[in-house]
Design a protein around this motif. Structure first.
Motif, short mmCIF file in Angstrom:
data_model
loop_
_atom_site.label_atom_id
_atom_site.label_comp_id
_atom_site.label_asym_id
_atom_site.label_seq_id
_atom_site.Cartn_x
_atom_site.Cartn_y
_atom_site.Cartn_z
N ASP A 171 0.86 -1.19 0.00
CA ASP A 171 0.00 0.00 0.00
C ASP A 171 0.89 1.24 0.00
O ASP A 171 1.43 1.60 1.03
N GLU A 172 1.04 1.88 -1.13
CA GLU A 172 1.91 3.06 -1.27
C GLU A 172 3.26 2.81 -0.60
O GLU A 172 3.67 3.57 0.29
N PRO A 173 3.98 1.78 -0.99
CA PRO A 173 5.16 1.38 -0.20
C PRO A 173 6.28 2.40 -0.21
O PRO A 173 7.14 2.36 0.66
N THR A 174 6.30 3.30 -1.17
CA THR A 174 7.46 4.19 -1.26
C THR A 174 7.09 5.65 -1.16
O THR A 174 7.93 6.53 -1.35
N THR A 175 5.82 5.94 -0.88
CA THR A 175 5.38 7.34 -0.88
C THR A 175 6.11 8.17 0.17
O THR A 175 6.35 9.35 -0.03
N ALA A 176 6.45 7.53 1.28
CA ALA A 176 7.10 8.31 2.35
C ALA A 176 8.61 8.37 2.16
O ALA A 176 9.30 8.95 2.98
N LEU A 177 9.13 7.78 1.09
CA LEU A 177 10.58 7.69 0.95
C LEU A 177 11.10 8.66 -0.12
O LEU A 177 10.36 9.08 -1.01
N ASP A 178 12.37 8.96 0.00
CA ASP A 178 13.00 9.81 -1.01
C ASP A 178 13.16 9.04 -2.31
O ASP A 178 13.17 7.82 -2.33
N VAL A 179 13.34 9.80 -3.37
CA VAL A 179 13.28 9.17 -4.68
C VAL A 179 14.42 8.18 -4.89
O VAL A 179 14.23 7.12 -5.48
N THR A 180 15.61 8.46 -4.38
CA THR A 180 16.69 7.48 -4.57
C THR A 180 16.42 6.22 -3.75
O THR A 180 16.70 5.11 -4.18
N ILE A 181 15.84 6.39 -2.57
CA ILE A 181 15.50 5.24 -1.74
C ILE A 181 14.32 4.49 -2.36
O ILE A 181 14.26 3.27 -2.36
N GLN A 182 13.39 5.27 -2.89
CA GLN A 182 12.24 4.67 -3.56
C GLN A 182 12.68 3.73 -4.65
O GLN A 182 12.18 2.60 -4.77
N ALA A 183 13.66 4.15 -5.43
CA ALA A 183 14.15 3.31 -6.51
C ALA A 183 14.72 2.01 -5.97
O ALA A 183 14.46 0.93 -6.51
N GLN A 184 15.45 2.12 -4.87
CA GLN A 184 16.02 0.90 -4.27
C GLN A 184 14.92 -0.06 -3.83
O GLN A 184 14.98 -1.26 -4.09
N VAL A 185 13.91 0.50 -3.14
CA VAL A 185 12.86 -0.38 -2.60
C VAL A 185 12.05 -1.00 -3.73
O VAL A 185 11.69 -2.19 -3.68
N LEU A 186 11.77 -0.21 -4.78
CA LEU A 186 11.01 -0.77 -5.90
C LEU A 186 11.78 -1.90 -6.56
O LEU A 186 11.22 -2.95 -6.90
N ASP A 187 13.08 -1.69 -6.74
CA ASP A 187 13.89 -2.75 -7.33
C ASP A 187 13.88 -3.99 -6.45
O ASP A 187 13.80 -5.12 -6.96
N LEU A 188 13.96 -3.77 -5.15
CA LEU A 188 13.95 -4.90 -4.22
C LEU A 188 12.64 -5.69 -4.38
O LEU A 188 12.64 -6.92 -4.49
N LEU A 189 11.53 -4.95 -4.40
CA LEU A 189 10.23 -5.63 -4.53
C LEU A 189 10.20 -6.46 -5.81
O LEU A 189 9.74 -7.59 -5.83
N ARG A 190 10.67 -5.85 -6.84
CA ARG A 190 10.68 -6.49 -8.15
C ARG A 190 11.52 -7.77 -8.12
O ARG A 190 11.10 -8.82 -8.60
N ASP A 191 12.70 -7.67 -7.54
CA ASP A 191 13.59 -8.83 -7.49
C ASP A 191 12.99 -9.95 -6.65
O ASP A 191 13.00 -11.11 -7.03
N LEU A 192 12.46 -9.57 -5.49
CA LEU A 192 11.86 -10.58 -4.61
C LEU A 192 10.71 -11.28 -5.31
O LEU A 192 10.54 -12.49 -5.21
N GLN A 193 9.93 -10.48 -6.02
CA GLN A 193 8.78 -11.05 -6.69
C GLN A 193 9.23 -12.08 -7.72
O GLN A 193 8.65 -13.16 -7.83
N ARG A 194 10.28 -11.75 -8.46
CA ARG A 194 10.80 -12.68 -9.47
C ARG A 194 11.29 -13.96 -8.82
O ARG A 194 10.92 -15.05 -9.22
N GLN A 195 12.13 -13.79 -7.76
CA GLN A 195 12.70 -14.97 -7.12
C GLN A 195 11.62 -15.89 -6.56
O GLN A 195 11.72 -17.10 -6.63
N ARG A 196 10.60 -15.30 -5.96
CA ARG A 196 9.65 -16.12 -5.22
C ARG A 196 8.37 -16.40 -5.97
O ARG A 196 7.50 -17.08 -5.45
N GLY A 197 8.24 -15.79 -7.13
CA GLY A 197 7.02 -16.02 -7.90
C GLY A 197 5.78 -15.47 -7.20
O GLY A 197 4.68 -15.99 -7.37
#
Ligand code: SF4
Ligand code: SF4
Lengths: 634, 447, 325
Positions: A171-197
């Motif tokens: 739910d809006e996972p990165t709205t409270a974060l700065d844009v450089t941190i947001q990019a990190q967290v989005l990438d993390l979500l993406r990677d985890l999703q791929r690994q775990r299906g």
């Protein structure tokens, strides 16, 4: 088979239906984004899926089937196995969403234990490492307040992963974060999703994030889905008039010099009765039938569904009526505002006698120059000191060093007639106990309130009302009128649109450009939103940890960034075309109380060399206007 | 003139307070957010019922605050030393019909046996001088008499209620949507209790008599004014200091803040009861060594009451002051205050326009929340001997005299029971009302 | 953290001095010692000689601040301010008006006060927290509503009635325990049990209601939603997450009164005839023994300040946010 099937889901708060008949599917491993502005019901939808609605709200009908099982009728005890087990969830505010008095490790261990996993310490550390928390073993023993915002969100994700979920609701996972941190967290979500299906249900208001993450998109408006489409189709050709206007309202370089398309009015209040289309009051394409009948679902293309009476979307692109006024009154090149070596230090006191043992160098030697009628954008992430710069220039904070000159004459303290400020939070910037008329006339009792209100696009008869009757955008207009009442040539705008929805942001940006053209105002525009800068500013200064690291015209800084930080900042902004650049910075910004020696950016800089650790780089000029503080600026 | 009006200091302050309350109502009707908040209070059934009960108490207290001195018969213009109130005049029957000593509620005979020196001699319960005197020798008719009077009283109460119901119609029309039903039901209950009590009181001591034979009903009614005064005047006295210092400390910061914080931490660190005890002792010495300051004993008791309020005020302003300081600190950083500063608005104007109106709800809540605590405190302090003047009729002094008799066999329970019921009703109503007011004024509840 | 505590300690000193000055002003400046003597000896028939004698016996015959007649440092020390106020810092309280040593008396009476006050404190806190938790567990049900009504009703009853009612019911009607009195050792239990129960009952209404609001406020926090999203049961959410966070303000708020437990309770001790410091104070008030009241004011404030210090310490112990900073 679909992992999640939502049908006709409705949520009731009293008689109101903030979520009304929402239906969508989610396949295993897929990312579905629910997109909408504040108050559209997207977060309530997510909470309803988990049956975690706040006490006042309840599920009024519909069905939620998860892996073939109906969640709405599941006994509470079995629902608990689903929560945190097969469905994990993360929230918007990592700062408040973790229990402040339990260690991170204990909170993750708890989640492991409920879902029958081994709650051993190794497993906890393993999870923390999996979400990219460095030194996970030590971090597991720390409390949330010891972690940065990005780290906390990672810890939240680790907790959600504890139950090996098949579906993660973010739910809006990165709205409270700065844009450089947001990019990190989005990438993390993406990677985890791929690994775990995992399947991912992403709740967001940000089209850029959608473009970067989603496979399919559902657009929500006033409690209903209005458009569902695969990403490519949606970004190529959004069909619903609301979606189309959302795109058109986004500021960017292409829209420079033109007015932005706005969606007039604001989201209908909760509890409104809709005989026809919910969007009709704000829709430019509305037809008589729209008022009478709720629009049906249409599927113009496979997988692309739209809820609208329009047979086909008009081919012509949306454009706002009239280009932005051209003539720039009195825009000159002579500096109107000149800031030299501005420093604002806050003392840190320690010990028995509260001696000052150091300083938080919030602003540490900032030079700025702004000509009349022009816009200078001061860009940076939270905590970089940009707001402090604004307040110090205005005279609300006493500078520790350096000074401000206005029209050539040095200025100390407040100068109400020269510059005014527009604040970020429209809800705290107006005194709730005063009528609008009194608020506007605050600085100048002789002001023509009616004319001022009309100037900012409000009607004169609103002067007798109280602030709480107005929406966020209207309040921001009132705040602008209040500042204009003393006829200042310079306005300092501190994130004036970041608390507003995109459609309302466009209205305010249009207003600001109009006012500049008409009154010849100069703006010092403090923001973190690169797109707004690109649309509105003439010059840009990028700030990092209390200092300006790069300055220049918009074209120079945004098209040809030279400083590694500027480059990383620009790369981190999610783009509508979904393209991702991997130039990224790791880690969090350090504290201004204890800046790293040498170049402040070196712990995060991909180009850092030995030299960067010892000396702060002098500013290097690339053109008459473009200057960069980096040893290796290319 | 048949009498000379007397305005005691406490009366003056009480009237001032009522005037301020009325003014506040008028002001609230014009200011939107106050109107909205009070409307929320009015829409609450608990709030309306509690307010009705409180108003009844205030009415009694008000009657008891209209003081006068009666003119002595004779040619010369001379007035009695005793100061009486309108309530005394209304209840003159109750006041003057004193027995010798204890008698149970509605009794016809005294509580204690006495040697009857009339013919026959021996010890028996003597007949009361007034209680049930109208029965004459027909003691068997007491039951029927009580029944008749009760029914009559119920009838009177009903009629009174109907009259009030009709009289309040314009009010209800003026403000529809409020929980008038709750108010009317409370009023009905009040009338149905007061009617029979009034009817019975004509011939009996409804709540018995105390040690010196005074009617207990009279005493409890007189106690109400004391309780109300302590509960309201104390807050009134401490309010200006608390608000002024709290805002000043929060807004000015720096050494002013340090000094104000130091003062209230110091005052706060002295245990309340002990500070009050010490101050009251000192005040007592002062009053006793200057008997010439007061013309009448009523004035002296009044001065002591006011002094008690002042002392309670001094010990209780610190809490509110700290609260206001904290809130001001928060407000000072809010954007609208910053904007006002940027516009060059003066500090005084910022305080009065931006800060004060936005902390008023805290003040409002503090006033109503403190009331019940103060009424309770009065009883305890008077009981301990550091409260009101022993001659002032109050719940505390009533309990104090009554509890000696608990050891008697059979027990003298009625004084305590009467004080209990009236105090409980007053404090409960105040507590419930305070809750409703807090919920209505709390900005978090407004959303 | 140590520096922080030392600073707090330094901060406590001026407060104690302030208290001292206030009491001094109250007792010696508002009224002169002559006034007090006249009062003590009966306002009507006092001879000046009697006043002089009374003052001399109690050491009130010295000047307030500055003694010109005394030699050397005695000019400062041979004054009322020094002998009566400054010496209190050394816990020298002098003698009561009846001639007994106040410090000794206090030492004797502390025991009985604590015997009542400590169980009242512990049981009261436990009972109020448990009751509040119960209400929060059943929040938004009729049980919760009834509980709150009960709390409001209970807090609307004066403490005096709890005591009178308790004594009447338990001691007079049921004859379970003596109505008042005190004994040393284990037999004290039968004298203490009733005052303890009565005090706990008298206090539970307001504190349980107050704790309930704290708990309720805590249940609306974001981390509670996170805990539920993890799949925790409502019971675990309440006991592991809400309780732990809410207890921080509750317990640290309670810590401040711990030192003042020594002072006992005026009302309870007076009613139940417990020979503690509370009844000592009451007796002193009734006998208008200013020396004792002054000493008690000073001790009470000193203990309260110790309580404030303990509060700070307990905060740093239970709240990791403060402990680790
Ligand atoms: S149904 Fe009509 S009003 Fe609604 S979005 Fe379509 S065109 Fe606009
Ligand atoms: S000076 Fe060095 S560390 Fe700093 S930005 Fe340039 S390359 Fe990076």
């Amino acid at each position: 088979m679909n992992l999640l099937e939502v049908r006709a889901l409705s949520v009731a708060i009293g008689a109101a239906r903030p979520v009304d008949g929402v239906a969508f599917d989610l396949a295993p491993g897929e990312t579905f984004a629910l997109l909408g502005e504040s108050g559209c019901g997207k977060s309530l939808t997510a909470l309803a899926l988990m049956r975690l609605l706040p006490a006042a709200a309840r599920i009024a009908g519909g069905s939620v089937r998860f892996a073939g099982e109906e969640l709405c009728v599941l006994p509470e005890a079995r629902m608990r196995d689903v929560r945190g087990g097969r469905i994990g969830m993360i929230f918007q505010e990592p700062g408040t969403s973790l229990n402040p008095v339990m260690t991170i490790g204990a909170q993750i261990g708890e989640a492991l234990r409920v879902h029958g996993g081994s709650a051993g310490r190794e497993r906890v550390v393993e999870l923390l490492a999996a979400v990219g928390i460095p030194d996970a073993a030590r971090r597991a023993g720390e409390y949330p307040f010891q972690l940065s915002g990005g780290m906390k969100q990672r810890a939240m994700i680790a907790m959600a992963l504890a139950g090996e979920p098949e579906l993660l609701i973010a739910d809006e996972p990165t709205t409270a974060l700065d844009v450089t941190i947001q990019a990190q967290v989005l990438d993390l979500l993406r990677d985890l999703q791929r690994q775990r299906g995992m399947a991912l249900l992403l709740i967001t208001h940000d089209l850029g994030i959608v473009a970067r993450m989603a496979d399919r998109i559902g657009v929500m408006y006033a409690g209903q889905l209005v458009e569902v489409a695969p990403r490519a189709a949606f970004f190529a050709a959004p069909m619903h008039p609301y979606s189309r206007r959302l795109f058109a309202a986004l500021p960017d370089a292409a829209a420079r010099g033109q007015r932005l398309v706005t969606i007039p009015g604001s989201v209908p209040p909760l509890g409104t009765q809709f005989p026809g289309c919910r969007f009709v009051a704000r829709c430019g394409d509305a037809m008589p039938v729209c008022r009478r009948e709720p629009p049906p679902w249409r599927t113009p293309a496979d997988g692309h569904a739209v809820r609208c009476h329009l047979e086909a979307a008009p081919a012509a692109a949306l454009s706002a009526p009239g280009a932005a006024p051209e003539e720039k009154l009195g825009a000159g090149t002579a500096a109107q505002l000149e800031v030299r070596g501005l420093q604002v230090y806050f003392p840190i006191r320690r010990g028995v006698l509260r001696r000052t043992v150091g300083h938080v160098r919030a602003v540490d030697g900032v030079d700025l120059r702004l000509a009349a009628g022009r816009t200078l954008a001061l860009v940076g992430e939270s905590g970089c000191g940009k707001t402090t710069v604004g307040k110090a220039i205005l005279g609300l904070l006493p500078p520790t060093g350096g000074g401000v000159a206005f029209a050539g004459a040095p200025q100390r303290g407040l100068a109400p007639a020269r510059m005014q400020m527009v604040f970020q939070d429209p809800f705290n910037s107006l005194n709730p106990r005063l009528r609008v008329g009194a608020i506007v006339a605050e600085g100048n009792p002789a002001a023509d309130v009616a004319a001022l209100l009309e100037q900012v696009g409000l009607s004169a008869d609103m002067a007798g009302r109280y602030p709480h009757e107005f929406s966020g955008g209207q309040r921001q207009r009132i705040a602008i009128a209040r500042a204009l009442a003393v006829r200042p040539p310079l306005l300092i705008c501190d994130e004036p649109t970041s608390a507003l929805d995109v459609s309302v942001q466009a209205q305010i940006l249009n207003l600001l450009t109009d006012l500049q053209a008409r009154l010849g105002l100069a703006y010092l525009f403090i923001t973190h939103n690169i797109a707004v800068v690109d649309y509105l500013a003439h010059e840009v200064a990028v700030m990092y940890l209390g200092r300006i690291v790069e300055r220049g015209t918009v074209a120079e800084v945004l098209r040809d960034p030279r400083h590694p930080y500027t480059q990383a900042l620009l790369a981190a902004v999610p783009r509508l075309d979904g393209r991702r650049e991997r130039v990224q910075v790791a880690g969090d910004p350090p504290s201004p109380a204890d800046p790293p020696p040498g170049c402040h950016f070196h712990p995060r800089c991909p180009r850092a060399q030995a030299r960067c650790r010892t000396a702060y780089p002098e500013s290097v000029a690339f053109s008459a206007t473009h200057a960069v503080s980096c040893f290796f600026a290319a | 003139m048949m009498f000379k009006p007397v305005l005691l200091w406490s009366d003056a302050l009480f009237f001032l307070l009522l005037a301020a309350a009325l003014g506040g109502v008028a002001w609230a009707a014009r200011v939107e957010h106050l109107r909205v908040a009070w409307r929320r209070v009015g829409q609450s059934r608990t709030g309306m019922a509690a307010a009705t009960l409180l108003l009844a108490f205030v009415a009694v207290g008000l009657l008891d605050s209209l003081h006068y001195r009666e003119r002595l018969p004779g040619e010369k213009e001379a007035y009695a030393v005793e100061v009486r109130s309108a309530l005394d005049a209304l209840l003159s029957g109750l006041r003057t019909r004193t027995e010798k000593t204890y008698s149970a509620p509605l009794a016809t005979h005294s509580f204690a046996k006495e040697t009857l020196d009339a013919e026959g001699g021996g010890r028996d319960f003597p007949r009361l001088k007034y209680g049930g005197a109208h029965l004459g020798d027909d003691l068997a008719g007491q039951g029927a008499d009580l029944l008749v009077r009760t029914v009559q009283g119920l009838g009177i109460g009903m009629v009174a209620w109907l009259a009030l119901w009709l009289a309040s119609a314009p009010l209800r029309r003026a403000a529809p949507g409020l929980a008038w039903n709750a108010a009317l039901v409370t009023l009905l209950a009040l009338c149905l209790v007061a009617g029979p009590v009034a009817a019975l009181a004509q011939g009996y001591h409804v709540l018995g008599t105390d040690k010196v034979g005074q009617d207990v009903l009279y005493l409890t009614l007189k106690s109400i004014r004391t309780g109300l005064l302590i509960g309201t005047l104390t807050t009134l006295i401490m309010l200006p200091a608390a608000v002024f210092l709290g805002l000043l400390a929060g807004y000015a910061g720096g050494w002013l803040d340090d000094v104000i914080q130091y003062v209230y931490t110091t005052l706060n660190s002295i245990p309340g009861v002990l500070l009050i005890a010490a101050a009251v002792l000192m005040m007592q010495v002062m009053i006793d060594t200057h008997p010439d300051w007061f013309a009448t004993s009523a004035e002296r008791a009044d001065a002591r009451l006011l002094a008690l309020c002042a002392i309670l005020g001094i010990t209780s302003w610190t809490g509110l002051c700290r609260l206001l300081r904290g809130e001001t600190l928060k407000l000072r950083e809010l954007e609208y205050v910053q904007a006002a500063r940027a516009l060059g608005v003066s500090d005084l104007r910022i305080l009065s326009r931006h800060i004060l109106p936005n902390v008023m709800h805290i003040v409002m809540i503090a006033i109503v929340m403190d009331f019940s605590g103060l009424v309770l405190a009065e009883a305890v302090l008077s009981y301990v001997g550091i409260g009101v003047d022993p001659n002032t009729i109050s719940f505390g002094t009533m309990i104090n005299t009554a509890r000696m008799e608990l050891a008697r066999e059979p027990m003298v329970w009625w004084s305590l029971a009467a004080a209990f019921v009236f105090m409980f009703a007053l404090v409960l109503a105040a507590n419930l009302f305070a809750d409703v007011v807090r919920d209505a004024f709390d900005p978090r509840a407004a959303r | 953290m140590l520096a922080y505590l030392i600073r707090r300690l330094f901060y406590a000193l001026p407060i104690l001095i302030g208290v001292n000055v206030i009491t001094f002003a109250l007792f010696f400046v508002v009224n002169t010692p002559d006034d007090m003597a006249r009062m003590q000896l009966g306002v009507k028939h006092v001879t000046p000689e009697a006043i002089v004698k009374w003052k001399a016996e109690r050491g009130y015959d010295r000047p307030l601040f500055w003694n010109d007649a005394a030699p050397g440092a005695g000019r400062l020390t041979q004054t009322i301010f020094f002998t009566k106020s400054v010496k209190m810092f050394a816990l020298d309280f002098g003698r009561a008006d009846d001639g007994r040593d106040i410090a000794r008396e206090i030492g004797l009476r502390m025991g009985p006060s604590l015997a009542v006050a400590v169980p009242v404190f512990a049981l009261g806190l436990f009972a109020a927290i448990s009751f509040a938790l119960l209400l929060v567990y059943f929040r938004a049900t009729y049980l919760d509503f009834a509980g709150v009504v009960l709390c409001v009703a209970m807090m609307s009853i004066s403490g005096l009635f709890y005591i009178i009612g308790g004594q009447w019911l338990v001691s007079k009607v049921w004859h379970l325990v003596p109505i008042s009195g005190y004994a040393e050792g284990l037999t004290a239990a039968k004298f203490i049990i009733l005052p303890v129960i009565v005090s706990v009952l008298a206090g539970i209404g307001s504190s349980a209601r107050w704790y309930r609001t704290i708990f309720l406020e805590e249940t609306t926090r974001d981390y509670v939603r996170t805990a539920r999203a993890k799949g925790l049961s409502e019971r675990l959410v309440l006991f592991r997450h809400v309780l732990r966070n809410a207890l921080i303000p509750i317990l640290t708020g309670a810590v401040v009164v711990i030192p003042t437990l020594f002072m006992g309770s005026l009302l309870i001790e007076a009613f139940f005839g417990i020979p503690g410091l509370g009844s000592y104070t009451i007796d002193a008030i009734n006998a208008q023994d200013f020396a004792v009241v002054r000493a008690m004011v000073f001790i009470g404030s000193a203990l309260y300040i110790v309580g404030l210090l303990l509060t700070d310490i307990s905060y740093t112990l239970v709240d990791p946010r403060i402990r680790l900073q």
